[in-house]
Write an enzyme that holds these catalytic residues in place. Structure first.
Site, PDB file in Angstrom:
ATOM      1  N   ASP A  12       0.301   2.444   2.636  1.00  0.00           N
ATOM      2  CA  ASP A  12       1.060   3.015   3.756  1.00  0.00           C
ATOM      3  C   ASP A  12       0.137   3.353   4.929  1.00  0.00           C
ATOM      4  OD1 ASP A  12       3.777   3.149   3.856  1.00  0.00           O
ATOM      5  OD2 ASP A  12       3.967   5.061   2.798  1.00  0.00           O
TER       6      ASP A  12
ATOM      7  N   LYS B 235      11.782  -2.187  -2.218  1.00  0.00           N
ATOM      8  CA  LYS B 235      10.350  -2.493  -2.336  1.00  0.00           C
ATOM      9  C   LYS B 235      10.082  -3.224  -3.658  1.00  0.00           C
ATOM     10  CE  LYS B 235       9.199   1.168   0.812  1.00  0.00           C
ATOM     11  NZ  LYS B 235       8.949   2.581   1.074  1.00  0.00           N
TER      12      LYS B 235
ATOM     13  N   GLN C  29       6.674   7.660  -1.862  1.00  0.00           N
ATOM     14  CA  GLN C  29       7.810   7.602  -0.927  1.00  0.00           C
ATOM     15  C   GLN C  29       7.982   8.943  -0.204  1.00  0.00           C
ATOM     16  OE1 GLN C  29       9.754   4.763  -0.357  1.00  0.00           O
ATOM     17  NE2 GLN C  29      10.614   5.993   1.297  1.00  0.00           N
TER      18      GLN C  29
END
Ligand code: NAD
Length: 295
Positions: free
Chosen positions: A119, A52, A96
């Site tokens: 997200d 990322k 994460q």
């Protein structure tokens, strides 16, 4: 049979994001900034976070990686997220997953400010998605829509079957497919579904996100179907130096020749997730600066 190459679609998304980021920065002098928080030392998560960061560099974004030990409490993580929420130089926040067992992923998703939730897992964004309103959409299902659109695959009036009901893939995928832009009729299957093969064999579009290697076999697929394989599974393979290989949830070699189109694993849905994260980060930043012309 057409192979739906996510790598190629992802490349075109990256190019588009890079170009629009450059235009936005030229106009506003704002640096698009993604903060990624990693709790613990899980190897796979570390490598996802590293990719990322690399993608951010390629897009011309600023990124901050915050690494916290396994022993971090839920309260400590919430406090880190709240600081990022109130930092106006940060436009996107990603924590994460998976998180250590003592931390509730739902609680953390609720804490991330909805406009920085790249997200798309905050209940506000998931609720808007269900209502068909504009919002930040979870990256993997958003990437699947991008693949369908890139290859001009018609969804209107089709019967789409989604296997899997997770908040990150199955549920948002089903919402996207049934919303007005796609207009599919959607069936969602999960671990308690009876007669799974009968359900999947009626699918014009079959999206498989079950996390079970090679589980979808030839008898489960309708001839001419579009098959989207989300699964990423490691299976032992002594011919490989690392001792394993990556396969999807679909038995590609048994199924491919009867489909009209299918995503391979690797190189299908996988590359789209990170591309859509970049797209969401740019969208989050532009929206925070009042630019609503982002796609
Ligand atoms: P999950 O474990 O949260 O959900 C799996 C779902 O599959 C559940 O809803 C379960 O009910 C269903 N399921 C399990 N066994 C079943 C069975 N026998 N019959 C019918 N349904 C069954 O997993 P997830 O996070 O949604 O991920 C699914 C897969 O997709 C995993 O392999 C994961 O690694 C992969 N994944 C890939 C990407 C990507 O970028 N390509 C992103 C996210 C997840």
């Amino acid at each position: 049979m057409r192979e739906l190459k996510g790598t190629e679609v992802a490349r075109s998304v990256f190019e588009d994001v890079r170009r629009r980021c450059r235009e936005f920065v030229d106009k506003t002098a704002v640096s698009v900034h993604l903060a990624v928080v990693l709790v613990g030392s899980d190897g796979a998560s570390q490598s996802y976070v590293a990719s990322k960061g690399k993608a951010c560099d390629e897009m011309g974004f600023v990124h901050t990686d915050i690494r916290l030990p396994d022993s971090t409490s839920e309260a400590e993580l919430i406090s880190v997220v709240e600081k990022l929420n109130s930092d106006s130089s940060v436009h996107g926040i990603l924590v994460q997953i998976p998180l250590p067992k003592h931390i509730s992923e739902h609680r953390i998703a609720e804490t991330i400010a909805p406009d920085k939730d790249v997200d798309g897992l905050n209940p506000v964004n998931l609720g808007k998605l269900l209502l068909g309103q504009s919002c930040l959409v979870p990256c993997t299902p958003a990437g699947i829509l991008e693949i369908l659109s890139y290859y001009h695959i018609e969804t209107k009036g089709t019967h789409a079957v989604v296997i899997g009901r997770s908040a990150i893939v199955g549920k948002p995928m089903a919402s996207l497919l049934m919303n007005k832009r796609c207009d599919a009729t959607v069936t969602v299957c999960h671990s308690k579904t009876k007669n799974l093969a009968q359900m999947t064999a009626s699918a014009d579009i079959l999206v498989v996100a079950m996390g079970k290697p090679l589980c979808v076999t030839r008898d489960m697929v309708k001839p001419g179907a579009v098959v989207i394989d989300v699964g990423i599974n490691r299976i032992p393979d002594s011919t490989k130096k690392r001792g394993y290989r990556i396969v999807g949830d679909v038995d590609y070699s048994a199924v491919a020749d009867m489909c009209s189109a299918i995503t391979p694993v690797p190189g299908g849905v996988g590359p789209m997730t990170i591309a859509m994260l970049m797209k969401n980060t740019l969208q989050a930043c532009m929206t925070q600066y009042g630019e609503h012309n982002c796609r």
